[in-house]
Each structure stands twice: as C-alpha cells, then as structure tokens.
Design a protein around this motif. Structure first.
Motif, PDB file in Angstrom:
ATOM      1  N   TRP A 144      11.699   5.097  -3.523  1.00 49.71           N
ATOM      2  CA  TRP A 144      12.550   4.692  -4.645  1.00 49.71           C
ATOM      3  C   TRP A 144      11.891   3.566  -5.436  1.00 49.71           C
ATOM      4  O   TRP A 144      11.854   3.601  -6.674  1.00 49.71           O
ATOM      5  CB  TRP A 144      13.928   4.257  -4.155  1.00 49.71           C
ATOM      6  CG  TRP A 144      14.737   3.571  -5.228  1.00 49.71           C
ATOM      7  CD1 TRP A 144      15.007   2.245  -5.330  1.00 49.71           C
ATOM      8  CD2 TRP A 144      15.354   4.200  -6.364  1.00 49.71           C
ATOM      9  NE1 TRP A 144      15.750   1.987  -6.451  1.00 49.71           N
ATOM     10  CE2 TRP A 144      15.981   3.176  -7.109  1.00 49.71           C
ATOM     11  CE3 TRP A 144      15.448   5.516  -6.815  1.00 49.71           C
ATOM     12  CZ2 TRP A 144      16.689   3.431  -8.286  1.00 49.71           C
ATOM     13  CZ3 TRP A 144      16.135   5.766  -8.001  1.00 49.71           C
ATOM     14  CH2 TRP A 144      16.750   4.737  -8.715  1.00 49.71           C
ATOM     15  N   ILE A 145      11.380   2.567  -4.744  1.00 51.26           N
ATOM     16  CA  ILE A 145      10.718   1.458  -5.431  1.00 51.26           C
ATOM     17  C   ILE A 145       9.529   1.976  -6.238  1.00 51.26           C
ATOM     18  O   ILE A 145       9.328   1.597  -7.398  1.00 51.26           O
ATOM     19  CB  ILE A 145      10.259   0.382  -4.423  1.00 51.26           C
ATOM     20  CG1 ILE A 145      11.476  -0.238  -3.724  1.00 51.26           C
ATOM     21  CG2 ILE A 145       9.453  -0.711  -5.132  1.00 51.26           C
ATOM     22  CD1 ILE A 145      11.119  -1.194  -2.599  1.00 51.26           C
ATOM     23  N   ASN A 146       8.765   2.851  -5.627  1.00 52.77           N
ATOM     24  CA  ASN A 146       7.609   3.426  -6.313  1.00 52.77           C
ATOM     25  C   ASN A 146       8.048   4.216  -7.549  1.00 52.77           C
ATOM     26  O   ASN A 146       7.426   4.125  -8.615  1.00 52.77           O
ATOM     27  CB  ASN A 146       6.842   4.338  -5.359  1.00 52.77           C
ATOM     28  CG  ASN A 146       5.486   4.735  -5.902  1.00 52.77           C
ATOM     29  OD1 ASN A 146       4.616   3.887  -6.092  1.00 52.77           O
ATOM     30  ND2 ASN A 146       5.285   6.011  -6.171  1.00 52.77           N
ATOM     31  N   PHE A 147       9.144   4.957  -7.422  1.00 46.90           N
ATOM     32  CA  PHE A 147       9.667   5.745  -8.531  1.00 46.90           C
ATOM     33  C   PHE A 147      10.064   4.860  -9.707  1.00 46.90           C
ATOM     34  O   PHE A 147       9.804   5.191 -10.873  1.00 46.90           O
ATOM     35  CB  PHE A 147      10.872   6.559  -8.058  1.00 46.90           C
ATOM     36  CG  PHE A 147      11.609   7.276  -9.156  1.00 46.90           C
ATOM     37  CD1 PHE A 147      11.122   8.469  -9.676  1.00 46.90           C
ATOM     38  CD2 PHE A 147      12.791   6.751  -9.661  1.00 46.90           C
ATOM     39  CE1 PHE A 147      11.806   9.129 -10.695  1.00 46.90           C
ATOM     40  CE2 PHE A 147      13.476   7.407 -10.674  1.00 46.90           C
ATOM     41  CZ  PHE A 147      12.987   8.597 -11.204  1.00 46.90           C
ATOM     42  N   ALA A 185       0.824  -1.215   0.000  1.00 49.71           N
ATOM     43  CA  ALA A 185       0.000   0.000   0.000  1.00 49.71           C
ATOM     44  C   ALA A 185       0.853   1.259   0.000  1.00 49.71           C
ATOM     45  O   ALA A 185       0.391   2.333  -0.404  1.00 49.71           O
ATOM     46  CB  ALA A 185      -0.925  -0.010   1.213  1.00 49.71           C
ATOM     47  N   ARG A 186       2.094   1.146   0.453  1.00 52.61           N
ATOM     48  CA  ARG A 186       2.998   2.299   0.496  1.00 52.61           C
ATOM     49  C   ARG A 186       3.697   2.519  -0.852  1.00 52.61           C
ATOM     50  O   ARG A 186       4.497   3.444  -0.989  1.00 52.61           O
ATOM     51  CB  ARG A 186       4.043   2.108   1.594  1.00 52.61           C
ATOM     52  CG  ARG A 186       3.440   2.105   3.008  1.00 52.61           C
ATOM     53  CD  ARG A 186       4.528   1.832   4.034  1.00 52.61           C
ATOM     54  NE  ARG A 186       3.999   1.807   5.380  1.00 52.61           N
ATOM     55  CZ  ARG A 186       4.004   2.834   6.216  1.00 52.61           C
ATOM     56  NH1 ARG A 186       4.513   3.989   5.825  1.00 52.61           N
ATOM     57  NH2 ARG A 186       3.503   2.725   7.432  1.00 52.61           N
ATOM     58  N   ILE A 187       3.409   1.635  -1.817  1.00 49.76           N
ATOM     59  CA  ILE A 187       4.017   1.735  -3.143  1.00 49.76           C
ATOM     60  C   ILE A 187       2.882   1.762  -4.162  1.00 49.76           C
ATOM     61  O   ILE A 187       2.572   0.766  -4.815  1.00 49.76           O
ATOM     62  CB  ILE A 187       4.981   0.550  -3.383  1.00 49.76           C
ATOM     63  CG1 ILE A 187       6.015   0.500  -2.240  1.00 49.76           C
ATOM     64  CG2 ILE A 187       5.690   0.686  -4.730  1.00 49.76           C
ATOM     65  CD1 ILE A 187       6.874  -0.704  -2.223  1.00 49.76           C
ATOM     66  N   PRO A 188       2.212   2.898  -4.305  1.00 48.93           N
ATOM     67  CA  PRO A 188       0.998   3.002  -5.117  1.00 48.93           C
ATOM     68  C   PRO A 188       1.155   2.668  -6.591  1.00 48.93           C
ATOM     69  O   PRO A 188       0.175   2.266  -7.238  1.00 48.93           O
ATOM     70  CB  PRO A 188       0.563   4.463  -4.917  1.00 48.93           C
ATOM     71  CG  PRO A 188       1.791   5.183  -4.461  1.00 48.93           C
ATOM     72  CD  PRO A 188       2.549   4.180  -3.653  1.00 48.93           C
ATOM     73  N   ASN A 189       2.347   2.792  -7.154  1.00 45.83           N
ATOM     74  CA  ASN A 189       2.516   2.502  -8.582  1.00 45.83           C
ATOM     75  C   ASN A 189       2.363   1.020  -8.910  1.00 45.83           C
ATOM     76  O   ASN A 189       2.301   0.647 -10.093  1.00 45.83           O
ATOM     77  CB  ASN A 189       3.879   3.003  -9.078  1.00 45.83           C
ATOM     78  CG  ASN A 189       3.849   4.470  -9.438  1.00 45.83           C
ATOM     79  OD1 ASN A 189       2.790   5.048  -9.676  1.00 45.83           O
ATOM     80  ND2 ASN A 189       5.022   5.100  -9.471  1.00 45.83           N
ATOM     81  N   THR A 190       2.269   0.180  -7.894  1.00 45.94           N
ATOM     82  CA  THR A 190       2.029  -1.242  -8.160  1.00 45.94           C
ATOM     83  C   THR A 190       0.680  -1.447  -8.848  1.00 45.94           C
ATOM     84  O   THR A 190       0.475  -2.456  -9.520  1.00 45.94           O
ATOM     85  CB  THR A 190       2.067  -2.072  -6.858  1.00 45.94           C
ATOM     86  OG1 THR A 190       1.157  -1.498  -5.913  1.00 45.94           O
ATOM     87  CG2 THR A 190       3.471  -2.083  -6.261  1.00 45.94           C
TER      88      THR A 190
END
Length: 351
Positions: A281-284, A100-105
């Motif tokens: 960073w992961i989301n980016f 949930a903290r990585i919305p681009n998933t």
C-alpha cells in the motif's frame, strides 16, 4: 459531502466502493481524508486481490485515540506527521520498516530519498516511516474584507476582526504558531516561562471570539458560513484550493514570522496482521499517478515533484513538542467557553 474526495463520517470505517465481498486479504488503513480516495482503493484491490477497510481521522488527537486505546480495533498501516510519529515509536505502536521493500521510494525527491537524514522517522538505526505528503500552515484571508494582503499571523489578534477569525481546533500547532508570533525561537520546546507567555497569547486570541474547525471541508464551511476574514490554515494550500473551488475570494500567505510545516508519512502498526500488504500500500501511494492526483485534488505537495513553496518563504518543519499532553490540557481550558460563538474567556490555566 461534496469535496475533492469522498470521506466517511468521522470514526466510521469506509469499505471500498466494490460491492463484492470475497475471501481476499484485508488491509486496514487509518488515514487523513484524501489519502485513500475510492478510485485508488479500487485500483489497489484489483492489483493485489485484496480488500481495504479505510478509517478516516481529522485531528492528531483522534489519531492518537484510535491507535493508543485498546478497543479491539487494530490497523495495519497509518498516516502521521513526523512530529507525532515520535510518540508512536515511544509507545511501540509503530513497527520498523525496510525501505528496500518499498521500491517507489527511489522516485522521490532527493531530500526524501535520504531517509536516514530525516531524524524524526529514525530511531536507534531503524526506519519507522516513509514520507508521503507535506504542506506549510499559512494564513488565509478574505480579499473583500482585507484589501491589502496581511504579512503576519499577528493580524488574527487585530480587534477589528473579532468574531471573524477561524482556528484549527488542535492544541499542539496552536501553541507553536502563537509562540512564533511573540518571538520565541524554538516553538516546539517551550520553557515554563515561554509556556506562560504562550498561554496568555492564546487567551488573547480566544477573546477574538473565533470559530473552530477540524477537517479541511469543515474549515471551508465555517469560513464561508460565518463570513470570516482570517483563517489559520492548518492544511495550507489544500484549504486555499477548497475555498477557491467553493467560490470564496480569498488569498493565501506564508507569514513573515514563518509558517509551520508538516510532513505526513506512512507507518506500519506493530499489530499489523499483513505487513507485506501494508508495504504494498505504501509503495502504491508513491506511484507517480497517485502522487500527481494527490496534488491536483488536495493542493498538497507530494514527495515526487517540486512544490510551489518559494525559496524566500520561511518554512519551519514541526517537531515533537516538550509535552503534548500538557499542551492538550491547556488548550482544552482555553478552548472551553460559552460566549457569542460558544466562547468566553476561561480561567487561566495553572502553569
């Protein structure tokens, strides 16, 4: 070193291109070449008022060495394939992640959005990694020496190509693809007898006097410099793209016995000093722009767009092996030698 991306020398930290030094948050990233390009690093730093320190590695063994040894180093976030990830979970090196903290998933393909269905990145109800890039490991051949496209990895054992074969210097995948060539159904969980057969198979390949490489660009240099005929492409289409860009007249196939395929993911270290920034960073990296550029620059498949892998191709997703350290010991013995290319048949490892 010219390539589609810039990389630091192995084992050295590459600070971002920005010349300014400021009292900003620092994120330490351990990644494969091409996973943290300078322009991406600069853009991330601007967006988050942060500073990235990137260290590049080029083998699974080097990744393990960096993360498992206590040398005063630490990294906030690292990239590892799903098969390797298991030992980082086992050794409490990887920390649980909240998707949930990585919305681009939510922009990823359905197969990658269903994170709970990817067993290798989950453990006891916790998620430990986010898929980022993937590739099959096919066979590259020189069209000038091989007029008709080969269909099998077994061609690397063809005596007429002795001294013209290029192999990735990695123990795990070499045992797995060798096992496939002799009809072993599960190349990741070898019995004692199957291991013995795989050792013999690799010893026979060692007699082909092959050349070895670690990184994609090293593979390109070795292939061209030595006028090689065949290469086990550990980095798949990425290497095919590099060789074509370098002027090599090469072809690329997924062999009939099937191609191993890896899925690289981002994981957060249990020692991370800045987990929120690691999540950013992961989301980016899952931003559409970054994913498209990853494929354009590296020839790797990203998790947001459909790949060029045909539905007819037999793709075998790599899994954890029965004994990684044992494979490494055997491979070190097989690899050692001092013949024509620095090679000779070593004593057979004791099974």
């Amino acid at each position: 070193m010219k390539r589609f991306f810039l990389r630091s020398a192995f084992g050295m930290v590459c600070i971002s291109a920005s010349s300014a030094v400021w009292a900003a948050e620092v994120l330490r990233v351990l990644a494969w070449p091409g996973y943290a390009d300078p322009d991406w690093v600069s853009e991330f730093e601007k967006r988050h008022d942060a500073r990235l320190e990137v260290t590049f590695i080029d083998t699974d063994e080097a990744l393990w060495e960096k993360l498992s040894k206590n040398r005063g180093e630490f990294f906030d976030v690292f990239a590892a394939n799903t098969a390797e990830l298991q030992r980082y979970i086992d050794q409490s090196i990887a920390a649980p992640i909240r998707a949930a903290r990585i919305p681009n998933t939510r922009h990823q393909l359905a197969r990658f959005r269903k994170l709970d269905k990817i067993k290798s990145i989950n453990r006891d109800g916790y998620l430990y990694a986010i898929p980022f890039a993937y590739s099959e490991m096919g066979l590259i051949y020189d069209k000038n020496q091989i007029k008709q496209a080969p269909t099998s990895m077994n061609e690397m054992w063809n005596k007429k190509y002795k001294g013209k074969v290029v192999l990735h210097d990695g123990s795990n995948h070499n045992f797995s693809f060798a096992a496939l060539t002799i009809g072993i159904k599960d190349p990741f969980n070898l019995s004692r007898n199957e291991m013995a057969h795989s050792v013999n198979r690799l010893l026979e390949l060692r007699d082909q006097d092959p050349f070895f490489y670690n990184s994609p660009e090293e593979g390109t240099q070795v292939f061209i410099k030595n006028k090689a005929a065949l290469m086990f492409a550990n980095y798949g289409n990425q290497q095919f793209k590099l060789l074509r860009a370098a002027g090599a007249d090469v072809g690329y196939i997924v062999p009939k016995e099937g191609a191993l395929a890896w899925l690289d993911c981002w994981a957060i270290s249990i020692k991370a000093r800045n987990k929120p920034l690691a999540e950013q960073w992961i989301n980016f990296t899952l931003d559409k722009m970054v994913s498209i550029q990853l494929t354009q620059r590296q020839g790797l498949s990203n998790t947001l767009a459909k790949s060029n892998i045909s539905a007819r191709d037999k793709i075998i997703w790599i899994q954890s092996s029965e004994d990684f350290s044992l494979r490494t010991q055997y491979w070190d013995r097989i690899r050692a030698g001092n013949g024509k290319n620095g090679n000779s048949r070593p004593k057979k490892p004791v099974i």
